[in-house]
Design an enzyme around this catalytic site. Structure first.
Site, mmCIF file in Angstrom:
data_model
loop_
_atom_site.group_PDB
_atom_site.id
_atom_site.type_symbol
_atom_site.label_atom_id
_atom_site.label_comp_id
_atom_site.label_asym_id
_atom_site.label_seq_id
_atom_site.Cartn_x
_atom_site.Cartn_y
_atom_site.Cartn_z
ATOM 1 N N ASN A 211 34.198 -50.067 6.167
ATOM 2 C CA ASN A 211 34.961 -48.825 6.064
ATOM 3 C C ASN A 211 35.362 -48.389 7.335
ATOM 4 O OD1 ASN A 211 32.664 -46.888 6.681
ATOM 5 N ND2 ASN A 211 32.247 -47.741 4.652
ATOM 6 N N ASP A 307 22.944 -46.132 -5.569
ATOM 7 C CA ASP A 307 23.417 -45.001 -4.970
ATOM 8 C C ASP A 307 22.227 -44.477 -3.902
ATOM 9 O OD1 ASP A 307 23.690 -42.107 -4.236
ATOM 10 O OD2 ASP A 307 25.055 -41.987 -5.764
ATOM 11 N N LYS A 338 28.904 -32.792 -6.754
ATOM 12 C CA LYS A 338 27.953 -33.807 -6.228
ATOM 13 C C LYS A 338 26.372 -33.293 -5.915
ATOM 14 C CE LYS A 338 27.811 -37.477 -2.475
ATOM 15 N NZ LYS A 338 28.328 -37.998 -1.352
#
Length: 403
Positions: A211, A307, A338
């Protein structure tokens, strides 16, 4: 309460009209109980005499790099070791450039290179010189290396211009030094674990998915934590950044690698800050040979990665945990969600819409915790990281005090 009594402050003075303010700054530092020595460039001596600073500081003023009497005892090294803090006020555009590029052609430059002390500069120059891209680049380099930048202020200048470039007033510089000394102990003895940068998910031996994260924000956070006295472990993806001073860095490749390293260090940490841009998905299978372009389309089967943030918080529920959220829309809603979903203590959310944040020197954050919220406006990432870490340290210390 003052944090300056007994501190060894080396005041560097370079050649600008604002040099006259250095006399008052010296007087204020002495009044606060600091031990002050002064180092002047040749240009500074054209504006204010060494005798003035000697009378105010009570110590001989250092002016020459190749002073035979001083260098018999390696005077510049002794001065570098003596200082707890080095403040250059005023710092001209020329001095900033020399510091940024590591020049040591005068005593002040040599001392700065030879010292482990916390360093700061108070820029003072014409407004156009301050705005010049070369000066701004040099300032960013200095901040990346952990050198603090105090100011400049805006207003009327000696040349008749008006704008940014005035040196902060001595009282303001004294306050900045006090705050730095106080900040330097906010996380004293605290072990801080930080993840930063992107992960790489292999497709074949020569290709991977990644990314746009540069790691700049995470590295700035690591540097800010180290400045506060923390023992910092930085688990990082591959980035084009130097390791911040005083930080231990561990380089990882994939999301799985970063998870393994993070779990290893989490058990001995007090505070965990997850700034890394971790891949949400990874290929189910990695080809053992380079994939050839034999077809018009290529299909990759992907699976969810573990995660890291949620895993660490679940395994170490008492570990004070700070997450990051990069969103293109509904920033606050996603940040709150979140925070609650993962059971973390704080979250710093930033917008990445329209190319914001990624590969940029600036950023802005919305910092959220269970019963509070604070907006940090757009600013240089190093300044932003310091502001963020003050909020984090306050919440961490409050929890430990009340707990």
């Amino acid at each position: 309460m003052s944090f300056l009594p007994g501190k060894n402050i080396l005041l560097g003075i370079s050649g600008g009209i604002a040099s006259y303010k250095s006399a008052e700054l010296t007087r204020l530092l002495i009044k606060q109980g600091a031990n002050v020595r002064v180092c002047m460039t040749a240009g500074a001596q054209a504006f204010i005499t060494p005798l003035t600073l000697q009378a105010l500081s009570g110590n001989p003023v250092h002016t020459e790099l190749l002073d035979p009497a001083a260098e018999m005892g390696m005077g510049h090294i002794e001065l570098a070791r003596w200082a707890d803090y080095i403040l250059i006020a005023p710092a001209t555009a020329n001095t900033l450039a020399k510091l940024a590029w590591g020049l040591a052609d005068d005593l002040l430059g040599a001392v700065c290179l030879a010292s482990k002390a916390q360093q700061a500069v108070a820029p003072a120059m014409n407004q156009q010189m301050w705005k010049n891209p070369a000066t701004q680049h040099n300032v960013r380099l200095l901040m990346e290396r952990g050198i603090r930048v105090f100011g400049p202020a805006e207003g009327e200048q000696a040349c008749g211009d008006t704008g940014p470039g005035r040196m902060l007033e001595p009282a303001s510089l004294l306050q900045e030094l006090e705050e730095c000394c106080a900040t330097n102990v906010l996380l004293q003895g605290v072990r801080v674990l930080i993840t930063a940068g992107p992960t790489r998910e292999a497709i074949d031996p020569v290709r991977f998915l990644t990314n746009r994260s540069s790691g700049k924000m995470g590295y700035a956070v690591a540097q800010a934590a180290a400045k506060m006295g923390a023992e910092v472990i930085l688990v990082s993806g591959h980035v084009a950044l130097d390791c911040p001073p005083g930080v231990q860095r561990v380089i990882t490749e994939s999301a799985a690698d970063m998870l393994k390293a993070t779990c290893e260090y989490a058990r001995q940490s007090h505070l965990f800050i997850a700034t890394a841009a971790v891949a949400d998905y990874t290929p189910v299978a990695v080809a053992d040979r380079k994939i050839k372009k034999n077809a018009d389309t290529l299909h990759l089967e992907m699976k969810r990665t573990v995660d890291i943030l949620a895993t660490i918080k679940q395994e170490y529920p008492n570990l004070f945990t700070v997450g990051f959220a990069a969103e293109t829309h509904d920033l606050m809603a996603y940040a709150r969600s979140k925070l609650e979903r993962k059971g973390i203590d704080m979250i710093a959310a930033n917008s990445v819409a329209d190319g914001k944040a990624f590969d940029q020197p600036t950023n802005a954050l919305e910092v959220v915790w269970q019963d509070g919220h604070y907006s940090l406006p757009e600013m240089d990432k190093h300044q932003l990281a310091e502001a963020l870490m003050k909020l984090v340290a306050a919440q961490y210390n409050q929890r430990n005090t009340t707990g």
